[in-house]
Design a protein around this motif. Structure first.
Motif, PDB file in Angstrom:
ATOM      1  N   MET A 188      56.822 -40.799 -44.805  1.00  0.00           N
ATOM      2  CA  MET A 188      55.412 -40.962 -44.453  1.00  0.00           C
ATOM      3  C   MET A 188      54.565 -41.051 -45.726  1.00  0.00           C
ATOM      4  O   MET A 188      54.755 -40.270 -46.662  1.00  0.00           O
ATOM      5  N   ALA A 189      53.672 -42.054 -45.754  1.00  0.00           N
ATOM      6  CA  ALA A 189      52.813 -42.239 -46.927  1.00  0.00           C
ATOM      7  C   ALA A 189      51.836 -41.070 -47.049  1.00  0.00           C
ATOM      8  O   ALA A 189      51.368 -40.516 -46.060  1.00  0.00           O
ATOM      9  N   LYS A 190      51.532 -40.733 -48.291  1.00  0.00           N
ATOM     10  CA  LYS A 190      50.604 -39.633 -48.533  1.00  0.00           C
ATOM     11  C   LYS A 190      49.179 -40.051 -48.206  1.00  0.00           C
ATOM     12  O   LYS A 190      48.779 -41.196 -48.410  1.00  0.00           O
ATOM     13  N   THR A 191      48.400 -39.109 -47.701  1.00  0.00           N
ATOM     14  CA  THR A 191      46.992 -39.347 -47.405  1.00  0.00           C
ATOM     15  C   THR A 191      46.154 -39.043 -48.645  1.00  0.00           C
ATOM     16  O   THR A 191      46.648 -38.482 -49.638  1.00  0.00           O
ATOM     17  N   ILE A 192      44.873 -39.411 -48.575  1.00  0.00           N
ATOM     18  CA  ILE A 192      43.953 -39.095 -49.667  1.00  0.00           C
ATOM     19  C   ILE A 192      43.907 -37.588 -49.890  1.00  0.00           C
ATOM     20  O   ILE A 192      43.888 -37.110 -51.032  1.00  0.00           O
ATOM     21  N   LYS A 193      43.931 -36.824 -48.800  1.00  0.00           N
ATOM     22  CA  LYS A 193      43.891 -35.365 -48.924  1.00  0.00           C
ATOM     23  C   LYS A 193      45.131 -34.842 -49.663  1.00  0.00           C
ATOM     24  O   LYS A 193      45.032 -33.920 -50.483  1.00  0.00           O
ATOM     25  N   ASP A 194      46.291 -35.441 -49.398  1.00  0.00           N
ATOM     26  CA  ASP A 194      47.520 -35.046 -50.106  1.00  0.00           C
ATOM     27  C   ASP A 194      47.377 -35.304 -51.606  1.00  0.00           C
ATOM     28  O   ASP A 194      47.758 -34.465 -52.437  1.00  0.00           O
ATOM     29  N   HIS A 195      46.844 -36.477 -51.956  1.00  0.00           N
ATOM     30  CA  HIS A 195      46.675 -36.809 -53.373  1.00  0.00           C
ATOM     31  C   HIS A 195      45.642 -35.897 -54.037  1.00  0.00           C
ATOM     32  O   HIS A 195      45.797 -35.525 -55.208  1.00  0.00           O
ATOM     33  N   LEU A 196      44.609 -35.545 -53.312  1.00  0.00           N
ATOM     34  CA  LEU A 196      43.628 -34.600 -53.843  1.00  0.00           C
ATOM     35  C   LEU A 196      44.278 -33.256 -54.137  1.00  0.00           C
ATOM     36  O   LEU A 196      44.064 -32.663 -55.202  1.00  0.00           O
ATOM     37  N   GLN A 197      45.078 -32.779 -53.193  1.00  0.00           N
ATOM     38  CA  GLN A 197      45.740 -31.486 -53.379  1.00  0.00           C
ATOM     39  C   GLN A 197      46.668 -31.523 -54.590  1.00  0.00           C
ATOM     40  O   GLN A 197      46.696 -30.586 -55.403  1.00  0.00           O
ATOM     41  N   ASP A 198      47.443 -32.618 -54.742  1.00  0.00           N
ATOM     42  CA  ASP A 198      48.340 -32.746 -55.893  1.00  0.00           C
ATOM     43  C   ASP A 198      47.554 -32.717 -57.197  1.00  0.00           C
ATOM     44  O   ASP A 198      47.966 -32.072 -58.178  1.00  0.00           O
ATOM     45  N   THR A 199      46.430 -33.419 -57.206  1.00  0.00           N
ATOM     46  CA  THR A 199      45.614 -33.472 -58.426  1.00  0.00           C
ATOM     47  C   THR A 199      45.050 -32.099 -58.775  1.00  0.00           C
ATOM     48  O   THR A 199      45.073 -31.676 -59.935  1.00  0.00           O
ATOM     49  N   ILE A 220      31.685 -23.975 -51.904  1.00  0.00           N
ATOM     50  CA  ILE A 220      32.600 -24.100 -53.038  1.00  0.00           C
ATOM     51  C   ILE A 220      33.295 -22.770 -53.307  1.00  0.00           C
ATOM     52  O   ILE A 220      34.495 -22.722 -53.600  1.00  0.00           O
ATOM     53  N   GLU A 221      32.548 -21.683 -53.225  1.00  0.00           N
ATOM     54  CA  GLU A 221      33.129 -20.366 -53.492  1.00  0.00           C
ATOM     55  C   GLU A 221      34.179 -19.987 -52.460  1.00  0.00           C
ATOM     56  O   GLU A 221      35.075 -19.184 -52.728  1.00  0.00           O
ATOM     57  N   LYS A 222      34.104 -20.561 -51.260  1.00  0.00           N
ATOM     58  CA  LYS A 222      35.105 -20.284 -50.225  1.00  0.00           C
ATOM     59  C   LYS A 222      36.411 -21.031 -50.464  1.00  0.00           C
ATOM     60  O   LYS A 222      37.431 -20.705 -49.854  1.00  0.00           O
ATOM     61  N   ALA A 223      36.385 -22.046 -51.328  1.00  0.00           N
ATOM     62  CA  ALA A 223      37.595 -22.816 -51.633  1.00  0.00           C
ATOM     63  C   ALA A 223      38.449 -22.030 -52.624  1.00  0.00           C
ATOM     64  O   ALA A 223      38.210 -22.044 -53.825  1.00  0.00           O
ATOM     65  N   LYS A 224      39.434 -21.319 -52.117  1.00  0.00           N
ATOM     66  CA  LYS A 224      40.226 -20.412 -52.944  1.00  0.00           C
ATOM     67  C   LYS A 224      41.420 -21.079 -53.614  1.00  0.00           C
ATOM     68  O   LYS A 224      41.953 -20.560 -54.589  1.00  0.00           O
ATOM     69  N   ASP A 225      41.890 -22.238 -53.091  1.00  0.00           N
ATOM     70  CA  ASP A 225      43.047 -22.889 -53.673  1.00  0.00           C
ATOM     71  C   ASP A 225      42.907 -24.399 -53.546  1.00  0.00           C
ATOM     72  O   ASP A 225      41.876 -24.912 -53.095  1.00  0.00           O
ATOM     73  N   SER A 226      43.946 -25.132 -53.954  1.00  0.00           N
ATOM     74  CA  SER A 226      43.905 -26.595 -53.959  1.00  0.00           C
ATOM     75  C   SER A 226      43.743 -27.169 -52.559  1.00  0.00           C
ATOM     76  O   SER A 226      43.066 -28.183 -52.365  1.00  0.00           O
ATOM     77  N   ILE A 227      44.362 -26.508 -51.568  1.00  0.00           N
ATOM     78  CA  ILE A 227      44.259 -26.994 -50.183  1.00  0.00           C
ATOM     79  C   ILE A 227      42.825 -26.885 -49.691  1.00  0.00           C
ATOM     80  O   ILE A 227      42.277 -27.828 -49.106  1.00  0.00           O
ATOM     81  N   ASP A 228      42.200 -25.737 -49.937  1.00  0.00           N
ATOM     82  CA  ASP A 228      40.805 -25.538 -49.519  1.00  0.00           C
ATOM     83  C   ASP A 228      39.882 -26.545 -50.203  1.00  0.00           C
ATOM     84  O   ASP A 228      38.966 -27.093 -49.577  1.00  0.00           O
ATOM     85  N   LEU A 229      40.126 -26.775 -51.497  1.00  0.00           N
ATOM     86  CA  LEU A 229      39.258 -27.679 -52.249  1.00  0.00           C
ATOM     87  C   LEU A 229      39.425 -29.119 -51.762  1.00  0.00           C
ATOM     88  O   LEU A 229      38.446 -29.860 -51.649  1.00  0.00           O
ATOM     89  N   ALA A 230      40.655 -29.524 -51.451  1.00  0.00           N
ATOM     90  CA  ALA A 230      40.897 -30.867 -50.921  1.00  0.00           C
ATOM     91  C   ALA A 230      40.216 -31.036 -49.564  1.00  0.00           C
ATOM     92  O   ALA A 230      39.600 -32.076 -49.281  1.00  0.00           O
ATOM     93  N   ASP A 231      40.322 -30.016 -48.710  1.00  0.00           N
ATOM     94  CA  ASP A 231      39.636 -30.058 -47.403  1.00  0.00           C
ATOM     95  C   ASP A 231      38.129 -30.201 -47.588  1.00  0.00           C
ATOM     96  O   ASP A 231      37.471 -30.968 -46.874  1.00  0.00           O
ATOM     97  N   LEU A 232      37.576 -29.448 -48.530  1.00  0.00           N
ATOM     98  CA  LEU A 232      36.134 -29.488 -48.778  1.00  0.00           C
ATOM     99  C   LEU A 232      35.692 -30.883 -49.206  1.00  0.00           C
ATOM    100  O   LEU A 232      34.665 -31.399 -48.731  1.00  0.00           O
ATOM    101  N   MET A 233      36.455 -31.516 -50.101  1.00  0.00           N
ATOM    102  CA  MET A 233      36.097 -32.845 -50.587  1.00  0.00           C
ATOM    103  C   MET A 233      36.118 -33.871 -49.462  1.00  0.00           C
ATOM    104  O   MET A 233      35.199 -34.695 -49.326  1.00  0.00           O
TER     105      MET A 233
END
Length: 234
Positions: free
Chosen positions: A1-12, A42-55
């Motif tokens: 399955m191809a990666k989504t934009i959210k997956d690439h954000l999390q990797d970055t 922003i302060e609620k984004a504790k890790d890469s997954i949270d930050l990708a979801d926020l974006m």
């Protein structure tokens, strides 16, 4: 399955590390262009997954890409910005050089990809330059010629994800005095192979230049020849 934009954000964001993630969040908070992100969110984004979801939730999948690239460049994470740009397929450029009857034809193609949840299309902008020479010219290297870009640079992201026997590589680099004992100990202390490879690539190998990349390439061939052969044939 191809990666989504959210997956690439999390990797970055994973690749940024804790300190650069803090700088990214600070720039995101200071951003004046709408839509803006509240500091509390922003302060609620504790890790890469949270930050990708926020974006994605704030800017949509398509809109999150240019905003992320803008902030990465603003905090001087240009390597991550370039890799993210390439991985999300927002644009690439292609160069072809053809030698015919003392004429060099240079074809430059810029490829822009636009997508949303339901459709995707590509715009190709082509420029052709023809240079004349009265004297015979030596044909330029063909498709099988070595790339100007170093193997390590070309496969940086894949190496971070696919190399697992990092400790053996560190042993060899220490023996060759490419890294110091302090660097060796610090990297070995990291918890995962992915973090170890990131620290190795972004730290001592980057500092050592071509010599360091050559040494790492040899160490990789000695410890994981199947991986190297697979990457070389891609």
């Amino acid at each position: 399955m191809a990666k989504t934009i959210k997956d690439h954000l999390q990797d970055t964001f994973d690749d940024l590390g804790e300190e650069n993630q803090k700088r990214f969040k600070s720039k995101l908070c200071d951003r004046k262009t709408e839509p803006r992100v509240r500091r509390a969110a922003i302060e609620k984004a504790k890790d890469s997954i949270d930050l990708a979801d926020l974006m994605v939730n704030t800017f949509t999948s398509t809109g999150a890409v240019p905003v992320t690239i803008e902030i990465l460049q603003a905090i001087c994470c240009n390597q991550q910005a370039t890799e993210f740009k390439e991985n999300t397929g927002q644009y690439t450029s292609e160069l072809a050089v053809v030698f015919i009857n003392n004429l060099i034809h240079i074809y430059i193609v810029s490829v822009h990809v636009y997508e949303c949840a339901t459709w995707r299309f590509t715009v190709r902008v082509s420029l052709t330059l023809t240079c004349f020479s009265a004297a015979p010219l030596v044909p330029l290297p063909g498709p099988g010629a070595p790339s100007i870009e170093h193997f390590i640079d070309r496969n940086r992201t894949k190496l971070r994800r696919r190399v697992y026997n990092v400790d053996a590589i560190l042993d060899e680099l220490l023996d060759k005095k490419v890294i110091t004992e302090e660097v060796y100990s610090n990297i070995r202390a990291e918890k995962t192979p992915q973090i170890k490879m990131r620290e190795l690539l972004m730290g001592p190998i980057k500092s050592a230049g071509t010599k360091g990349k050559d040494a790492l390439y040899k160490a990789l061939k000695d410890t994981d020849v199947c991986l190297i052969e697979d990457l070389e044939h891609q």
